[in-house]
Motif scaffolding. Structure first.
Motif, PDB file in Angstrom:
ATOM      1  N   ASN A 115       1.026   4.342  -2.933  1.00 55.62           N
ATOM      2  CA  ASN A 115       0.582   5.659  -2.743  1.00 55.62           C
ATOM      3  C   ASN A 115       1.945   6.470  -2.720  1.00 55.62           C
ATOM      4  N   VAL A 116       3.139   6.233  -2.959  1.00 54.89           N
ATOM      5  CA  VAL A 116       4.100   7.329  -3.073  1.00 54.89           C
ATOM      6  C   VAL A 116       4.717   6.817  -4.321  1.00 54.89           C
ATOM      7  N   GLN A 131       0.896  -1.309   0.079  1.00 57.14           N
ATOM      8  CA  GLN A 131       0.092  -0.190   0.116  1.00 57.14           C
ATOM      9  C   GLN A 131       0.793   1.358   0.170  1.00 57.14           C
ATOM     10  N   GLN A 132       2.018   1.121   0.762  1.00 56.90           N
ATOM     11  CA  GLN A 132       2.868   2.389   0.907  1.00 56.90           C
ATOM     12  C   GLN A 132       3.480   2.563  -0.477  1.00 56.90           C
TER      13      GLN A 132
END
Length: 449
Positions: A21-22, A17-18
């Motif tokens: 997101n980035v 997920q990180q």
């Protein structure tokens, strides 16, 4: 036909997920973005390294990282960080990373040596440099390592140092990595050192924390050194929270008629996995990997290396010393590969350990993979306690047992420290060893013999 889908841990789900997101905001052009995407796809297929993987058998990252810390996204230049940087008495150029981000304010960039170029990795990643993705990939033997793939996917910053051909540095260049310790964070950084033909110099890495919060650190440094170069690398990993987990990768490609030496000291650093991937790119080259691990409490230090002799007439030396007390755990996994055409290879690998009490543990697994027939290669590993005869000799001359033990241990570690060629750096390392010996939990004084 049934399709088996491996269950993802909470940390692996959080990392996925990180990254989603980035990834759009991470620095880099089209080629770097593809490098990141491919690396994370490889990581997702493998997951966090675990004990069923032979190369990670003794350091189960899946168990250690039950949860993934939030990603560090910038530099937290607190007063504690500034004080920690100021306390480091180092000669030469100082380059500072705070939570993985390059800090120009804390770095010393006023007097760059002639022939040396410095830039943040974030700037380098967006520079459209054509050879950057090849450099970042490192030696082929590093391919497929899940820890390194995660670093490739999420690296946000670091430093890029270029030393022009023929330049000899008068003083070391230091990369100081400080975890702010204000919050629990995950730090991903990568640095690159490019040394031209005939370049000479020392690169120092210091990794510390300026606070009490534990960090999850995944950092790497890439060396690409030209023919006839002489590069020394010294790494000191210390003053981290006991719960910190670090994966530190060194990737080196070394040219012909060159010398490359790396030394690492680990003490008071929580859990540390150091992995070295080294490739000989030219003949008549000498490479040395050495280090000292000083462990107590429940600290864990894993040294895993792969030395890839691709060409003839290569010399390699590996020497790692470990002093382990408390319930500390040491690991040494060394593999030397001699390819079919790498005749006249001369390799020697050694791991020596002193266990200070019954609760301390050491795992050794040296390996040789030799596909050539005209070579001289060997390895050895020892695990022992402090030599009673040496203690008797010192105590019989009036020294208390703790002082006698400290002298024996200092001499044991010093055999590896002596390979640090720069006198100032050798004194710095030995000072850290002496400080650890002075503050370790020593046995009760049993008097003199």
């Amino acid at each position: 036909m049934a399709i088996v889908t491996p269950l993802k841990t909470a940390a692996e789900q959080a990392l996925a997920q990180q990254f989603a997101n980035v990834k759009a905001e991470l620095p880099g052009g089209v080629a770097v973005r593809k490098l990141r995407e491919d690396a994370f796809a490889g990581f997702e297929a493998k997951g966090l390294p675990h004990r069923r993987l032979e190369s990670w058998r003794y350091t189960d990252l899946r168990m250690l990282l039950r949860e993934a810390n939030p990603l560090a996204v910038g530099s937290a230049e607190s007063q504690a960080v500034r004080e920690r940087v100021a306390a480091l008495k180092l000669d030469g150029l100082k380059l500072v990373l705070v939570d993985g981000a390059f800090s120009a304010d804390l770095s010393d960039l006023d007097a760059l040596p002639d022939g040396v170029t410095i830039q943040s990795l974030a700037d380098a990643l967006v520079s459209q440099r054509e050879d950057l993705t090849r450099i970042l990939a490192g030696p082929g033997v590093a391919e497929g390592d899940a820890g390194l793939m995660l670093n490739t996917a999420l690296m946000r910053d670091g430093v890029m140092i270029e030393i022009a051909a023929g330049i000899e540095l008068a003083a070391p260049v230091s990369i100081i990595s400080i975890a702010s310790g204000d919050e629990e964070r995950a730090i991903f950084s990568r640095s690159v050192v490019l040394a031209g033909k005939g370049a000479k110099g020392s690169i120092v890495e210091i990794s510390e924390s300026a606070g009490a919060k534990a960090a999850q650190i995944n950092s790497s440094i890439v060396f690409e050194t030209g023919d006839e170069s002489e590069i020394q690398h010294v790494r000191i990993v210390t003053r981290q929270a006991a719960e910190s987990v670090q994966v530190l990768s060194l990737l080196a490609t070394v040219g012909a008629h060159a010398k490359f030496d790396s030394f690492a000291l680990v003490c008071k650093a929580g859990t540390v996995r150091q992995q070295h991937f080294v490739r000989y790119a030219g003949e008549h080259t000498e490479i040395g990997l050495r280090g000292v691990n000083l462990l107590g409490g429940q600290e864990h230090s894993d040294v895993t290396l792969v030395m890839d002799h691709e060409v003839p007439h290569g010399t390699s030396r590996e020497l790692f010393k470990s002093i382990i007390g408390g319930e500390g755990t040491g690991v040494f996994q060394g593999k030397v590969i001699v390819r079919p055409h790498a005749q006249k290879t001369d390799g020697g690998m050694r791991s020596n350990t002193l266990l200070l009490n019954d609760g301390a543990v050491m795992f050794n697994k040296p390996e040789l993979e030799i596909f050539a027939d005209d070579v001289v290669c060997g390895h050895g590993a020892t695990v022992a306690q402090i030599d009673g005869d040496q203690l008797f000799y010192l105590m019989a001359r009036g020294l208390p047992r703790p002082q006698a033990e400290a002298l024996v241990l200092q001499a044991f570690a010093g055999e590896a420290v002596e390979f640090v060629a720069d006198e100032g750096l050798r004194a710095l390392v030995m000072g850290e060893v002496e400080n650890w010996l002075a503050t370790r939990e020593a046995p009760a004084d049993k008097g003199t013999v």
